[in-house]
Write a protein that holds these residues in place. Structure first.
Motif, PDB file in Angstrom:
ATOM      1  N   UNK A   1      43.247  46.642  37.298  1.00  0.00           N
ATOM      2  CA  UNK A   1      44.426  47.502  37.245  1.00  0.00           C
ATOM      3  C   UNK A   1      44.074  48.970  37.364  1.00  0.00           C
ATOM      4  N   UNK A   2      42.980  49.282  38.075  1.00  0.00           N
ATOM      5  CA  UNK A   2      42.545  50.674  38.239  1.00  0.00           C
ATOM      6  C   UNK A   2      43.215  51.288  39.467  1.00  0.00           C
ATOM      7  N   UNK A   3      43.645  52.533  39.335  1.00  0.00           N
ATOM      8  CA  UNK A   3      44.349  53.195  40.442  1.00  0.00           C
ATOM      9  C   UNK A   3      43.440  54.059  41.296  1.00  0.00           C
ATOM     10  N   UNK A   4      42.213  54.309  40.842  1.00  0.00           N
ATOM     11  CA  UNK A   4      41.284  55.123  41.638  1.00  0.00           C
ATOM     12  C   UNK A   4      39.853  54.801  41.235  1.00  0.00           C
ATOM     13  N   UNK A   5      38.901  55.436  41.917  1.00  0.00           N
ATOM     14  CA  UNK A   5      37.492  55.120  41.674  1.00  0.00           C
ATOM     15  C   UNK A   5      37.000  55.623  40.320  1.00  0.00           C
ATOM     16  N   UNK A   6      37.574  56.712  39.853  1.00  0.00           N
ATOM     17  CA  UNK A   6      37.190  57.221  38.539  1.00  0.00           C
ATOM     18  C   UNK A   6      37.510  56.196  37.456  1.00  0.00           C
ATOM     19  N   UNK A   7      38.691  55.569  37.566  1.00  0.00           N
ATOM     20  CA  UNK A   7      39.064  54.538  36.600  1.00  0.00           C
ATOM     21  C   UNK A   7      38.152  53.317  36.712  1.00  0.00           C
ATOM     22  N   UNK A   8      37.743  52.984  37.922  1.00  0.00           N
ATOM     23  CA  UNK A   8      36.834  51.852  38.106  1.00  0.00           C
ATOM     24  C   UNK A   8      35.513  52.088  37.386  1.00  0.00           C
ATOM     25  N   UNK A   9      34.972  53.301  37.532  1.00  0.00           N
ATOM     26  CA  UNK A   9      33.705  53.625  36.877  1.00  0.00           C
ATOM     27  C   UNK A   9      33.870  53.586  35.354  1.00  0.00           C
ATOM     28  N   UNK A  10      34.969  54.153  34.860  1.00  0.00           N
ATOM     29  CA  UNK A  10      35.221  54.145  33.417  1.00  0.00           C
ATOM     30  C   UNK A  10      35.309  52.717  32.895  1.00  0.00           C
ATOM     31  N   UNK A  11      35.969  51.863  33.658  1.00  0.00           N
ATOM     32  CA  UNK A  11      36.118  50.472  33.235  1.00  0.00           C
ATOM     33  C   UNK A  11      34.766  49.752  33.267  1.00  0.00           C
ATOM     34  N   UNK A  12      33.922  50.090  34.254  1.00  0.00           N
ATOM     35  CA  UNK A  12      32.597  49.478  34.344  1.00  0.00           C
ATOM     36  C   UNK A  12      31.776  49.767  33.090  1.00  0.00           C
TER      37      UNK A  12
END
Length: 213
Positions: free
Chosen positions: A167-178
């Protein structure tokens, strides 16, 4: 346009890159919105392919200017919130033989509410984990493709899959979720996978900086 809207199945017209140009009323209804709000959306952001190879075949057909029909198995969440499984019937069409074909996409629903929601803690594939680590290190899509041996389209596909899953809207959120999911080790630079050594590209860059210093 009136005839287009009267087609009972959801249908969309996309440009050669898969961005929506036009949808009929049934397509908009499937997503519980208006046709105008879907214009410009990437078709693969709306529907998640089950097999990326099926999408690759369409891309190859476009490059070769071939006009044919392809089927892509997909899953998605409709406007009513229900999970669905079905397929996209994709026709590559163009007015002239020299033009890169547009895409005429028809949606066929096979099952409703049978695809389970992806769990936030679902295991991350090693290839996905490496892409996330490179992303955290600031790598571009092109560099990530070189480091992983994928094409840029392949990297983008994996990022879209992860974005949909988390449910990430951008790459920054993807990294944070990782980091939150423990895929990457917190408090460490360069980015390090939880089960391996630092990312090659980041490690080499650090070594180069040390030699220069």
């Amino acid at each position: 346009m009136v005839l287009f809207d009267r087609i009972p199945m959801p249908v969309a017209v996309c440009d050669p890159y898969g961005d929506v140009r036009l949808v009929n009323a049934a397509f908009a209804m499937e997503w519980g919105t208006t046709a105008g709000r879907l214009k410009g959306r990437a078709i693969l952001d709306l529907f998640v392919p089950v097999d990326a190879a099926q999408v690759d075949r369409i891309a190859q057909a476009q490059k070769a200017r071939r006009r044919s029909r392809y089927t892509v198995a997909v899953a998605w969440r409709g406007g009513d919130g229900a999970r669905r499984r079905g397929e996209l019937i994709v026709d590559t069409v163009s007015e002239t033989a020299n033009r890169v074909p547009d895409l005429l996409v028809t949606v066929r629903v096979l099952d409703t509410a049978v695809v389970p929601d992806a769990k936030p803690s679902a295991p991350v594939h090693p290839q996905e984990a490496r892409i996330l680590a490179l992303l955290a290190a600031g790598a571009t899509t092109a560099r990530t493709a070189r480091e992983t041996g994928l094409t840029t389209d392949g990297v983008t596909y994996h990022l879209r899959q992860l974005s949909r899953r988390w449910g990430a809207s951008n790459r920054t959120e993807l990294v944070a979720r990782a980091y939150a999911e423990g895929v990457l080790v917190a408090g460490v630079w360069p980015p390090r996978l939880a089960s391996s050594e630092p990312v090659d590209g980041a490690s080499e860059e650090r070594a180069g900086q040390g030699a220069g210093g």
